[in-house]
Every structure is written in C-alpha cells, then in structure tokens.
Design an enzyme around this catalytic site. Structure first.
Site, mmCIF file in Angstrom:
data_model
loop_
_atom_site.group_PDB
_atom_site.id
_atom_site.type_symbol
_atom_site.label_atom_id
_atom_site.label_comp_id
_atom_site.label_asym_id
_atom_site.label_seq_id
_atom_site.Cartn_x
_atom_site.Cartn_y
_atom_site.Cartn_z
ATOM 1 N N SER A 118 10.323 6.284 53.268
ATOM 2 C CA SER A 118 10.820 6.437 54.635
ATOM 3 C C SER A 118 10.049 5.446 55.496
ATOM 4 O O SER A 118 8.848 5.598 55.717
ATOM 5 C CB SER A 118 10.600 7.870 55.139
ATOM 6 O OG SER A 118 11.036 8.008 56.478
ATOM 7 N N ARG A 119 10.758 4.408 55.966
ATOM 8 C CA ARG A 119 10.060 3.280 56.587
ATOM 9 C C ARG A 119 9.596 3.549 58.008
ATOM 10 O O ARG A 119 8.655 2.923 58.476
ATOM 11 C CB ARG A 119 10.965 2.042 56.556
ATOM 12 C CG ARG A 119 11.336 1.599 55.143
ATOM 13 C CD ARG A 119 12.099 0.300 55.121
ATOM 14 N NE ARG A 119 12.508 -0.049 53.763
ATOM 15 C CZ ARG A 119 13.681 0.230 53.232
ATOM 16 N NH1 ARG A 119 14.592 0.843 53.976
ATOM 17 N NH2 ARG A 119 13.971 -0.095 52.002
ATOM 18 N N ILE A 120 10.282 4.443 58.714
ATOM 19 C CA ILE A 120 9.891 4.675 60.106
ATOM 20 C C ILE A 120 9.617 6.135 60.404
ATOM 21 O O ILE A 120 9.117 6.470 61.476
ATOM 22 C CB ILE A 120 10.960 4.151 61.090
ATOM 23 C CG1 ILE A 120 12.284 4.892 60.897
ATOM 24 C CG2 ILE A 120 11.147 2.658 60.932
ATOM 25 C CD1 ILE A 120 13.342 4.511 61.907
#
Length: 475
Positions: free
Chosen positions: A351-353
C-alpha cells in the site's frame, strides 16, 4: 447541429437512419455532426449511444432496444449525454448500468442525474489522503492500510477470496458513515444473487447500491457498468460524503470492451485489445480521490478487482492496473491451498500511500511487524530442510508462527479496529508468547468480546495496556 433561422422560424435538423444491426450495435448513416458519447433518439422511442465515428457511418451502442428496430429506422440527434439517476434514494437498491431497478421495487424518486463520463477532479480540487478506511481485515488494517481516497487493487487467481475480501470491507462500513457502491461486471446471475443476499443478511445493503451487468448482458452494457457505479459514487463524494466503490471485476470489463471494440471494427492491438485499453481504466480510476475541504471534503475509495492466470502478475491487464493504482493486495493460490486464510501474500502486496493515513496508535504498535513476518517466511524455508537455527533465529520463527495464527481470519468476519489495537498491545507486551493455536483462539475470542466497549483508539497507551491486561486476566 440544429440551427434556427429567427426571421421565418424554420428549424433545420439532421436525420439519419439505421443501415444494419448486430450484437447490440447499430450502424447509422446521415448524422455528420454527431459526437462521441451523444445519445441518439430512435423513432421507435428507444435510444442508442454514439461510440464509433467513421467517415460515413456511426457505430452506436443500443441501450434500450425494442423489437421494432430494424434497418431503415429513423434516428435523430438528442444533444444529451448519458446519465444515471443518483442520490440517497439509490441506497439499498439494485440497479442496472442505466439506473433501471432490478430488485422488483418501483423506480427511485427524487433522483439527481449524474453523467457516466465526467472529467476527474483537478489537482487543485484534491487533497492528500490522510484519513484511514478500515476494511475489517487484520492483515490489511495493520500491514497494508488503506486511506480514504486511495485506489487499492485486489488481485489473484480465481477462487482465492478476492470478492470475499471486498465484501468484508463493505460490511465493515456499517456505522462508519461510509456509503458503498458494489459493481458486478460480467458475473453469473447466481454469483450476483449471492452477493446481494450476503449484503442483505449482514445489514450492509442499507448503505450500499449494487450495480449489476450480468454475464448475459450485451458487451455495451457491461462496458458502461463501472462508469455508472462511479457516477453514483462521485455524486455522493462531491456532496461531502465518504464513499467506497468495488469493481468486481475489471478483467471482465476489459474483455467486454475488447468484444465491443471488435464489433465496432476498431483495429486490435496486443492480445486483441484496442489501443486505448489503458486509458479505459485510467480515466475511470482517476476519479477516485480525496477532495479538499473547499470542494466538499468528500472522498472516493476504489477497490478494483482483477483476476490472474496461474499467478501471472505480468499479464497485460493486471500490469496496466498495477501501474494505475496506489498499491495491490495479492492473494496467492498456494497459500489458499495450504489453508492459510486470507491468502494474502504480504511479500507481493503493498500500500503505497495508506501508511500516511493510518492512525498513529496502530502504526506505532504495528511497527516492525511486516519486516518480522517477511524474515520469518525466509527462515521458515530453512527449517523445512531440518536446518539447526541459533536461539535468536528460533525465537523469530516462533514469533512468525504466532503472527500467522493472529492473521488467520474467516470469510465474511470483519473485525473492528479496536480489536486490532488490542491484539497488537497483547503481542508487544509479550502476553501471547509461547501460545499454540489451541490456546490462542480462546484468548482472541476473549479480546473480540471486550473490544466493543474498548477505549477510543486515541486513548493513552497506558490506558490500553491496562484494559487489555484486565481482559486477559494479567496482573
């Protein structure tokens, strides 16, 4: 284009006619000013959507065909765009991509029309993703957090639990002031009925709208389904609400668009998909965002689902969607076959953000949890060959086995975030060390019973430690 001469009150309009019909596509001549995406009125009272503009012909998607349509049927321009009725009266309803009810109830009243095709919010209208959206899944909420306004892909082979994961997230929004839209694209009728029944039995249908384009629908209707669901969700977002939308699934949507494009005689590209297949999904998912307070402050969180074949992440459509979204949750078939449920492969998921939106107490307690578990997976491979480990390594392996048991979760059993906080506290305090699965299960059930009356998430850590200590009977 229609023009009016004021002096004598004459109206000049274009008039076309259908030259041929096949597979839900009508070929029309005689409307040189028609625009792509414009609704065309047929003289029998039905309508079509102009989608392919050739030099002399228009390829139109028949939206509501009647039996009387045939070659020679007259066609006029309407100047209108395709819309879907939206608003709060759609909550708890099951509709098709044109807004027609499929649940046997009367058509919703007091609706507001929303265009299916609309530009995504501008950069200045957006804000950073800073608030969490909890899915009820232990692994996701602790290691792969999702923020409100994020686009998180759910990917994996068929039969690994992708839809169950999305349904958990929808069910978990009960009482969370989050409205949901569940879009079923190209699914069998039995599968669609199962989803609707599960939402009804759990009480989640009250805050959800289900948009259905089943497998027997024409490819043009399946193509419109995710845009219809997005239009409904976007209407609520612009009104200041938090919305969660599930696209189940975009692999079927891509196939429907490929079929539609071939019927419209567009040149095929890689794997016979048209050249704009990437733009198809990017313009859809870019509409998911978090709006700035001056623009209403709402959010639209998207959970697109896409299947893989034999775990191949590098396939055409999956790689397109991975590059568009803000992270992916990968469900592994080997894990599913081994009975490790949910079958989320933590090493290939990201989950990048979402970490920026995760509540600080959860982020603080989770700490090195992901790294510890990934190290355990590497060490576990050595233990299968009977390799002797140092005492420190043995402790890591034991902790990894404990984490695996903590991550186990049944289908359609979303857990509140207070439960996640409670077991994290118990784990970090060492109160779960040395427990096997048989001893761990009743302790976790004990925590689950007490978390309904748990202190708020932002309470001091000392208060949480005292509460969990009391629930587990620790001094």
């Amino acid at each position: 284009m229609n023009t009016v001469t004021p002096a004598i009150g004459l109206t000049i309009e274009e008039r076309g006619e259908i030259l041929g019909i096949a597979d839900g596509i009508a070929w029309i001549s005689g409307l040189p000013s028609a625009q792509r995406g414009e609704l065309l009125d047929l003289e029998d009272g039905s309508y079509a959507l102009a989608d392919q503009l050739d030099e002399k012909l228009i390829g139109a998607i028949l939206l509501h065909p009647s039996r009387s349509i045939a070659a020679g049927t007259g066609v006029r321009r309407s100047g209108r765009r395709l819309t879907i009725p939206g608003g709060d009266t759609l909550l708890g309803r099951v509709v098709d991509p044109l807004g027609r009810p499929l649940d046997g109830l009367p058509a919703p009243q007091r609706t507001t029309p929303f265009p299916l095709e609309a530009p995504s919010p501008s950069i200045t209208a957006r804000t950073v993703v800073s608030r969490p959206l909890y899915s009820g899944n232990t692994i996701i909420d602790t290691l792969l957090p999702i923020g409100r306004g994020q686009r998180q892909l759910i990917i994996g082979d068929d039969g690994t639990g992708k839809s169950a994961l999305a349904l958990d997230a929808v069910i978990h929004q009960i009482g969370q002031n989050v409205r949901c839209v569940y879009v079923l694209i190209g699914q069998r009728r039995a599968a669609a009925i199962e989803v609707i029944d599960l939402l009804t039995q759990s009480g989640a249908l009250a805050h959800t709208t289900v948009v259905v384009a089943e497998a027997s629908a024409l490819p043009g209707i399946q193509y419109l389904a995710p845009f219809a669901g997005c239009a409904l969700a976007e209407g609520w977002m612009r009104a200041g609400h938090d919305v969660l939308i599930v696209f189940d699934d975009l692999g079927q949507h891509a196939q429907a668009y490929r079929e539609l494009s071939l019927l419209l005689r567009r040149p095929p590209g890689r794997e016979a998909y048209p050249g704009d297949i990437f733009y198809l999904h990017s313009r859809l998912l870019e509409r998911a965002t978090a709006l700035a307070p001056e623009h209403g402050g709402g959010s639209l969180t998207a959970l697109p689902i896409v299947p893989t074949q034999l775990g191949e992440l590098a396939a055409y459509i999956p790689t397109n969607l991975i590059s568009i979204t803000d992270g992916q949750i990968y469900l592994s078939h080997p894990l599913f076959a081994a009975g490790i449920l949910p079958a989320i492969d933590i090493g290939r998921s990201v989950s990048r953000i979402g970490g920026k939106a995760q509540d600080r107490p959860i982020a603080r307690e989770a700490g090195r949890l992901r790294l510890d578990y990934l190290q355990f997976l590497e060490l576990e491979m050595f233990t299968r060959f009977g390799t002797r480990l140092e005492p420190g390594m043995s402790e890591r392996v034991a902790r990894g086995h404990l984490l695996r048991e903590l991550f186990r979760q049944g289908r359609l059993e979303p857990r509140p975030i207070t439960y996640q906080m409670a077991w994290l506290i118990a784990l970090n305090q060492g109160w779960l060390d040395g427990l096997d699965a048989n001893a761990l299960v009743p302790l976790l059930a004990q925590l689950a019973r007490h978390t309904a009356s748990a202190p708020i998430l932002t309470a001091p850590r000392e208060q949480w430690i005292a509460a969990v200590s009391g629930w587990l009977g620790r001094s």
